[in-house]
Design a protein around this motif. Structure first.
Motif, PDB file in Angstrom:
ATOM      1  N   GLY A 107       6.662  -2.959   5.891  1.00  0.00           N
ATOM      2  CA  GLY A 107       5.472  -2.240   5.458  1.00  0.00           C
ATOM      3  C   GLY A 107       5.510  -1.785   4.015  1.00  0.00           C
ATOM      4  N   VAL A 108       6.494  -2.249   3.249  1.00  0.00           N
ATOM      5  CA  VAL A 108       6.615  -1.833   1.852  1.00  0.00           C
ATOM      6  C   VAL A 108       5.431  -2.344   1.028  1.00  0.00           C
ATOM      7  CG1 VAL A 108       8.002  -2.041  -0.244  1.00  0.00           C
ATOM      8  CG2 VAL A 108       9.124  -1.653   1.948  1.00  0.00           C
ATOM      9  N   CYS A 109       5.138  -3.619   1.112  1.00  0.00           N
ATOM     10  CA  CYS A 109       4.025  -4.197   0.332  1.00  0.00           C
ATOM     11  C   CYS A 109       2.684  -3.603   0.765  1.00  0.00           C
ATOM     12  CB  CYS A 109       4.008  -5.712   0.478  1.00  0.00           C
ATOM     13  SG  CYS A 109       5.426  -6.526  -0.265  1.00  0.00           S
ATOM     14  N   GLY A 110       2.510  -3.397   2.066  1.00  0.00           N
ATOM     15  CA  GLY A 110       1.278  -2.781   2.551  1.00  0.00           C
ATOM     16  C   GLY A 110       1.115  -1.361   2.041  1.00  0.00           C
ATOM     17  N   GLY A 111       2.205  -0.609   1.975  1.00  0.00           N
ATOM     18  CA  GLY A 111       2.158   0.754   1.456  1.00  0.00           C
ATOM     19  C   GLY A 111       1.847   0.799  -0.027  1.00  0.00           C
TER      20      GLY A 111
ATOM     21  N   ALA B 125       0.206  -1.495  -1.643  1.00  0.00           N
ATOM     22  CA  ALA B 125      -1.194  -1.919  -1.771  1.00  0.00           C
ATOM     23  C   ALA B 125      -2.147  -0.777  -1.435  1.00  0.00           C
ATOM     24  CB  ALA B 125      -1.456  -3.117  -0.866  1.00  0.00           C
ATOM     25  N   GLU B 126      -1.840   0.013  -0.414  1.00  0.00           N
ATOM     26  CA  GLU B 126      -2.677   1.171  -0.083  1.00  0.00           C
ATOM     27  C   GLU B 126      -2.645   2.199  -1.202  1.00  0.00           C
ATOM     28  OE1 GLU B 126      -1.412   2.756   3.665  1.00  0.00           O
ATOM     29  OE2 GLU B 126      -2.013   0.954   4.760  1.00  0.00           O
ATOM     30  N   TYR B 127      -1.485   2.399  -1.812  1.00  0.00           N
ATOM     31  CA  TYR B 127      -1.349   3.377  -2.888  1.00  0.00           C
ATOM     32  C   TYR B 127      -2.208   2.996  -4.093  1.00  0.00           C
ATOM     33  CZ  TYR B 127       0.848   6.476  -6.286  1.00  0.00           C
ATOM     34  OH  TYR B 127       1.071   7.429  -7.236  1.00  0.00           O
ATOM     35  N   PHE B 128      -2.179   1.721  -4.475  1.00  0.00           N
ATOM     36  CA  PHE B 128      -2.953   1.262  -5.628  1.00  0.00           C
ATOM     37  C   PHE B 128      -4.342   0.776  -5.259  1.00  0.00           C
ATOM     38  CE2 PHE B 128       1.410   0.742  -7.332  1.00  0.00           C
ATOM     39  CZ  PHE B 128       1.273   1.583  -8.430  1.00  0.00           C
ATOM     40  N   ASP B 129      -4.689   0.817  -3.982  1.00  0.00           N
ATOM     41  CA  ASP B 129      -6.013   0.453  -3.473  1.00  0.00           C
ATOM     42  C   ASP B 129      -6.384  -0.995  -3.840  1.00  0.00           C
ATOM     43  OD1 ASP B 129      -8.277   1.000  -1.977  1.00  0.00           O
ATOM     44  OD2 ASP B 129      -9.437   1.585  -3.743  1.00  0.00           O
TER      45      ASP B 129
ATOM     46  N   VAL C 200      -1.980  -9.647  -2.551  1.00  0.00           N
ATOM     47  CA  VAL C 200      -1.661  -9.711  -3.981  1.00  0.00           C
ATOM     48  C   VAL C 200      -0.263  -9.138  -4.226  1.00  0.00           C
ATOM     49  CG1 VAL C 200      -2.338  -8.872  -6.267  1.00  0.00           C
ATOM     50  CG2 VAL C 200      -4.086  -9.590  -4.643  1.00  0.00           C
ATOM     51  N   ILE C 201       0.031  -8.015  -3.604  1.00  0.00           N
ATOM     52  CA  ILE C 201       1.351  -7.395  -3.760  1.00  0.00           C
ATOM     53  C   ILE C 201       2.435  -8.304  -3.199  1.00  0.00           C
ATOM     54  CG2 ILE C 201       2.786  -5.424  -3.117  1.00  0.00           C
ATOM     55  CD1 ILE C 201       0.641  -4.718  -5.135  1.00  0.00           C
ATOM     56  N   ARG C 202       2.169  -8.906  -2.049  1.00  0.00           N
ATOM     57  CA  ARG C 202       3.152  -9.812  -1.449  1.00  0.00           C
ATOM     58  C   ARG C 202       3.413 -11.026  -2.337  1.00  0.00           C
ATOM     59  NH1 ARG C 202       0.177  -8.301   3.452  1.00  0.00           N
ATOM     60  NH2 ARG C 202       1.544  -6.851   4.552  1.00  0.00           N
ATOM     61  N   LEU C 203       2.359 -11.586  -2.925  1.00  0.00           N
ATOM     62  CA  LEU C 203       2.530 -12.727  -3.834  1.00  0.00           C
ATOM     63  C   LEU C 203       3.313 -12.331  -5.082  1.00  0.00           C
ATOM     64  CD1 LEU C 203      -0.956 -14.454  -3.586  1.00  0.00           C
ATOM     65  CD2 LEU C 203       1.220 -15.309  -2.710  1.00  0.00           C
ATOM     66  N   LEU C 204       3.013 -11.169  -5.641  1.00  0.00           N
ATOM     67  CA  LEU C 204       3.762 -10.696  -6.805  1.00  0.00           C
ATOM     68  C   LEU C 204       5.229 -10.463  -6.461  1.00  0.00           C
ATOM     69  CD1 LEU C 204       1.183  -8.224  -8.393  1.00  0.00           C
ATOM     70  CD2 LEU C 204       1.873 -10.479  -9.247  1.00  0.00           C
ATOM     71  N   TRP C 205       5.467  -9.954  -5.257  1.00  0.00           N
ATOM     72  CA  TRP C 205       6.850  -9.703  -4.831  1.00  0.00           C
ATOM     73  C   TRP C 205       7.614 -11.024  -4.671  1.00  0.00           C
ATOM     74  CZ3 TRP C 205       7.664  -4.378  -3.854  1.00  0.00           C
ATOM     75  CH2 TRP C 205       8.998  -4.042  -3.668  1.00  0.00           C
ATOM     76  N   ILE C 206       6.964 -12.017  -4.124  1.00  0.00           N
ATOM     77  CA  ILE C 206       7.606 -13.336  -3.984  1.00  0.00           C
ATOM     78  C   ILE C 206       7.887 -13.946  -5.353  1.00  0.00           C
ATOM     79  CG2 ILE C 206       7.193 -15.709  -3.224  1.00  0.00           C
ATOM     80  CD1 ILE C 206       5.711 -14.496  -0.803  1.00  0.00           C
TER      81      ILE C 206
ATOM     82  N   SER D 133      15.682 -10.336  -8.236  1.00  0.00           N
ATOM     83  CA  SER D 133      15.996  -8.984  -7.755  1.00  0.00           C
ATOM     84  C   SER D 133      14.984  -8.473  -6.729  1.00  0.00           C
ATOM     85  CB  SER D 133      16.048  -8.017  -8.935  1.00  0.00           C
ATOM     86  OG  SER D 133      14.784  -7.981  -9.575  1.00  0.00           O
ATOM     87  N   GLY D 134      14.041  -9.291  -6.325  1.00  0.00           N
ATOM     88  CA  GLY D 134      12.988  -8.846  -5.416  1.00  0.00           C
ATOM     89  C   GLY D 134      13.490  -8.448  -4.049  1.00  0.00           C
ATOM     90  N   ILE D 135      14.431  -9.205  -3.502  1.00  0.00           N
ATOM     91  CA  ILE D 135      14.950  -8.889  -2.166  1.00  0.00           C
ATOM     92  C   ILE D 135      15.730  -7.577  -2.196  1.00  0.00           C
ATOM     93  CG2 ILE D 135      16.530  -9.662  -0.353  1.00  0.00           C
ATOM     94  CD1 ILE D 135      15.746 -12.531  -1.104  1.00  0.00           C
ATOM     95  N   PHE D 136      16.556  -7.404  -3.224  1.00  0.00           N
ATOM     96  CA  PHE D 136      17.317  -6.163  -3.367  1.00  0.00           C
ATOM     97  C   PHE D 136      16.381  -4.964  -3.504  1.00  0.00           C
ATOM     98  CE2 PHE D 136      19.534  -3.081  -6.138  1.00  0.00           C
ATOM     99  CZ  PHE D 136      20.563  -2.733  -5.265  1.00  0.00           C
ATOM    100  N   CYS D 137      15.346  -5.093  -4.338  1.00  0.00           N
ATOM    101  CA  CYS D 137      14.370  -4.009  -4.524  1.00  0.00           C
ATOM    102  C   CYS D 137      13.606  -3.712  -3.235  1.00  0.00           C
ATOM    103  CB  CYS D 137      13.401  -4.350  -5.649  1.00  0.00           C
ATOM    104  SG  CYS D 137      14.173  -4.374  -7.271  1.00  0.00           S
TER     105      CYS D 137
END
Length: 79
Positions: free
Chosen positions: A16-20, A22-26, A31-37, A45-49
């Motif tokens: 739920g990290v990416c969903g959270g 995304a909710e914070y930045f509305d 989009v957040i999941r794609l940026l994280w990938i 460093s994405g997996i570690f973060c």
């Protein structure tokens, strides 16, 4: 009202990290999941973060809907 960063219970794939975020930045969580990938593929460093965020960010407790209260109360009276 101040905004706080939580892990999402309703919009999650793993923790739920990416969903959270995304909710914070509305914005859309996809989009957040794609940026994280992309960050994982290009910077490594994405997996570690993600693991650090999953451990540090608290879970947002969703309020139950009204019908959930009604359903819970009716099942208690049936017994």
């Amino acid at each position: 009202m101040e905004k706080k960063l939580y892990r999402s219970e309703s919009d999650k794939k793993i923790c739920g990290v990416c969903g959270g975020i995304a909710e914070y930045f509305d914005i859309d969580s996809t989009v957040i999941r794609l940026l994280w990938i992309l960050a994982t593929l290009f910077f490594g460093s994405g997996i570690f973060c993600y693991i650090i965020c999953a451990l540090v960010m608290p879970i947002k407790k969703e309020k139950p809907l009204e019908y959930e209260y009604i359903r819970k109360n009716t099942s208690d009276t049936d017994r």
